[in-house]
Design a protein around this motif. Structure first.
Motif, PDB file in Angstrom:
ATOM      1  N   ILE A  94       0.831  -1.203   0.000  1.00 46.41           N
ATOM      2  CA  ILE A  94       0.000   0.000   0.000  1.00 46.41           C
ATOM      3  C   ILE A  94       0.860   1.245   0.000  1.00 46.41           C
ATOM      4  O   ILE A  94       0.606   2.194  -0.754  1.00 46.41           O
ATOM      5  CB  ILE A  94      -0.980  -0.020   1.195  1.00 46.41           C
ATOM      6  CG1 ILE A  94      -1.996  -1.149   1.011  1.00 46.41           C
ATOM      7  CG2 ILE A  94      -1.670   1.325   1.361  1.00 46.41           C
ATOM      8  CD1 ILE A  94      -2.875  -1.419   2.225  1.00 46.41           C
ATOM      9  N   LYS A  95       1.907   1.272   0.820  1.00 47.60           N
ATOM     10  CA  LYS A  95       2.747   2.480   0.905  1.00 47.60           C
ATOM     11  C   LYS A  95       3.390   2.788  -0.446  1.00 47.60           C
ATOM     12  O   LYS A  95       3.548   3.953  -0.815  1.00 47.60           O
ATOM     13  CB  LYS A  95       3.793   2.346   2.007  1.00 47.60           C
ATOM     14  CG  LYS A  95       4.880   1.316   1.766  1.00 47.60           C
ATOM     15  CD  LYS A  95       5.870   1.290   2.929  1.00 47.60           C
ATOM     16  CE  LYS A  95       6.929   0.244   2.759  1.00 47.60           C
ATOM     17  NZ  LYS A  95       7.939   0.550   1.774  1.00 47.60           N
ATOM     18  N   GLU A  98       0.695   4.311  -2.689  1.00 44.33           N
ATOM     19  CA  GLU A  98       0.468   5.707  -2.310  1.00 44.33           C
ATOM     20  C   GLU A  98       1.580   6.598  -2.871  1.00 44.33           C
ATOM     21  O   GLU A  98       1.320   7.699  -3.351  1.00 44.33           O
ATOM     22  CB  GLU A  98       0.368   5.834  -0.793  1.00 44.33           C
ATOM     23  CG  GLU A  98      -0.901   5.202  -0.235  1.00 44.33           C
ATOM     24  CD  GLU A  98      -0.944   5.115   1.282  1.00 44.33           C
ATOM     25  OE1 GLU A  98      -2.060   5.012   1.820  1.00 44.33           O
ATOM     26  OE2 GLU A  98       0.130   5.115   1.924  1.00 44.33           O
ATOM     27  N   HIS A 115      -7.261   0.177  -1.961  1.00 44.84           N
ATOM     28  CA  HIS A 115      -6.549  -0.774  -1.107  1.00 44.84           C
ATOM     29  C   HIS A 115      -7.336  -1.011   0.175  1.00 44.84           C
ATOM     30  O   HIS A 115      -8.328  -0.331   0.450  1.00 44.84           O
ATOM     31  CB  HIS A 115      -5.129  -0.300  -0.799  1.00 44.84           C
ATOM     32  CG  HIS A 115      -5.049   1.050  -0.158  1.00 44.84           C
ATOM     33  ND1 HIS A 115      -5.457   1.297   1.139  1.00 44.84           N
ATOM     34  CD2 HIS A 115      -4.614   2.231  -0.649  1.00 44.84           C
ATOM     35  CE1 HIS A 115      -5.255   2.566   1.425  1.00 44.84           C
ATOM     36  NE2 HIS A 115      -4.762   3.159   0.359  1.00 44.84           N
ATOM     37  N   GLY A 116      -6.893  -1.986   0.939  1.00 44.86           N
ATOM     38  CA  GLY A 116      -7.624  -2.443   2.115  1.00 44.86           C
ATOM     39  C   GLY A 116      -7.681  -1.473   3.276  1.00 44.86           C
ATOM     40  O   GLY A 116      -8.488  -1.663   4.191  1.00 44.86           O
ATOM     41  N   LYS A 117      -6.862  -0.440   3.283  1.00 43.01           N
ATOM     42  CA  LYS A 117      -6.912   0.520   4.385  1.00 43.01           C
ATOM     43  C   LYS A 117      -7.970   1.600   4.171  1.00 43.01           C
ATOM     44  O   LYS A 117      -8.226   2.398   5.067  1.00 43.01           O
ATOM     45  CB  LYS A 117      -5.543   1.163   4.603  1.00 43.01           C
ATOM     46  CG  LYS A 117      -4.532   0.215   5.213  1.00 43.01           C
ATOM     47  CD  LYS A 117      -3.238   0.916   5.560  1.00 43.01           C
ATOM     48  CE  LYS A 117      -2.255  -0.040   6.212  1.00 43.01           C
ATOM     49  NZ  LYS A 117      -0.986   0.626   6.520  1.00 43.01           N
ATOM     50  N   SER A 119     -11.809   2.961   3.757  1.00 47.09           N
ATOM     51  CA  SER A 119     -13.084   2.553   4.353  1.00 47.09           C
ATOM     52  C   SER A 119     -13.908   1.826   3.289  1.00 47.09           C
ATOM     53  O   SER A 119     -13.666   1.991   2.083  1.00 47.09           O
ATOM     54  CB  SER A 119     -13.853   3.781   4.845  1.00 47.09           C
ATOM     55  OG  SER A 119     -14.327   4.529   3.733  1.00 47.09           O
ATOM     56  N   ARG A 123     -13.716   2.458  -0.787  1.00 43.43           N
ATOM     57  CA  ARG A 123     -13.463   1.388  -1.764  1.00 43.43           C
ATOM     58  C   ARG A 123     -14.611   1.285  -2.764  1.00 43.43           C
ATOM     59  O   ARG A 123     -14.387   1.163  -3.974  1.00 43.43           O
ATOM     60  CB  ARG A 123     -13.237   0.045  -1.047  1.00 43.43           C
ATOM     61  CG  ARG A 123     -11.913  -0.029  -0.327  1.00 43.43           C
ATOM     62  CD  ARG A 123     -11.538  -1.454   0.067  1.00 43.43           C
ATOM     63  NE  ARG A 123     -12.530  -2.136   0.862  1.00 43.43           N
ATOM     64  CZ  ARG A 123     -12.591  -2.109   2.183  1.00 43.43           C
ATOM     65  NH1 ARG A 123     -11.718  -1.405   2.877  1.00 43.43           N
ATOM     66  NH2 ARG A 123     -13.525  -2.777   2.828  1.00 43.43           N
TER      67      ARG A 123
END
Length: 198
Positions: A94-95, A98, A115-117, A119, A123
């Motif tokens: 994810i990082k 981003e 991505h999964g982080k 809400s 998404r």
């Protein structure tokens, strides 16, 4: 699989409760071991198993070796500009997605990010925007695309190495399901091997 959705491991139990009804199990990418596990978990007796190859004549496959990170950002931006239509850029972390988003914005592009982080609402919004667009590009982890019924995807780029060959197959098959030509490219940066070895 059941590691992704734990309730899948109980499908055989539900099938038995229904009287062992006729059952079909479909998957885009399954190793022989996974196929055997599916048969066992569903308690299927002597099932007909059909396997097809991964080749689709409308997909063009490429690998580009990258020597430094800036080159990778430039290449992704160049591909997005050059390929007409919607596409997906998959990353493992994810990082890093981003950071890629920021680098693409710096180059004048406006990708979506999934991505999964995020809400559930974020998404859903990203998925709806991608589905409604004729040219949106989404930066995503490999969970994006499951359940996405968009036949017009002109390219799939893998920004980082996938964990397995099956994972690679699963994501590139999301390109060109309308039968028109589609570009599938892996950006090979040797330092990424460490990501999958952790």
């Amino acid at each position: 699989g059941h590691d992704f959705r734990p309730d899948y491991s109980r499908l055989g139990e539900y099938r038995a409760r229904l009287g062992n009804v006729p059952t079909i199990a479909l998957t885009a990418t399954a190793t022989p071991e996974v196929a055997d596990d599916i048969v066992a978990r569903l308690a299927l007796e002597d099932p007909l198993v059909l396997r097809t190859g991964i080749e689709r004549s409308n997909l063009f496959f490429a690998v580009s070796e990258i020597d430094h990170e800036e080159e990778r950002f430039d290449l992704v931006a160049d591909r997005i500009r050059a390929i007409d239509g919607p596409g997906i850029v998959y990353g493992a972390l994810i990082k890093d997605l981003e950071r890629l988003e920021g680098e693409l914005q710096r180059r004048g592009l406006r990708p979506l990010l999934y991505h999964g982080k995020l809400s559930p609402e974020e998404r859903r919004s990203m998925q709806e925007r991608f589905m409604a667009s004729d040219d949106a590009v989404v930066l995503a982890t490999n969970a994006f695309g499951m359940g996405v019924d968009k036949s017009v995807i002109r390219f799939v780029l893998l920004f980082q190495l996938p964990r397995t060959l099956e994972a690679w197959t699963q994501v590139v098959w999301r390109a060109g399901s309308d039968g028109a030509p589609a570009w599938c490219e892996l950006l090979y940066f040797p330092e990424d091997i460490a990501i999958q070895n952790t």
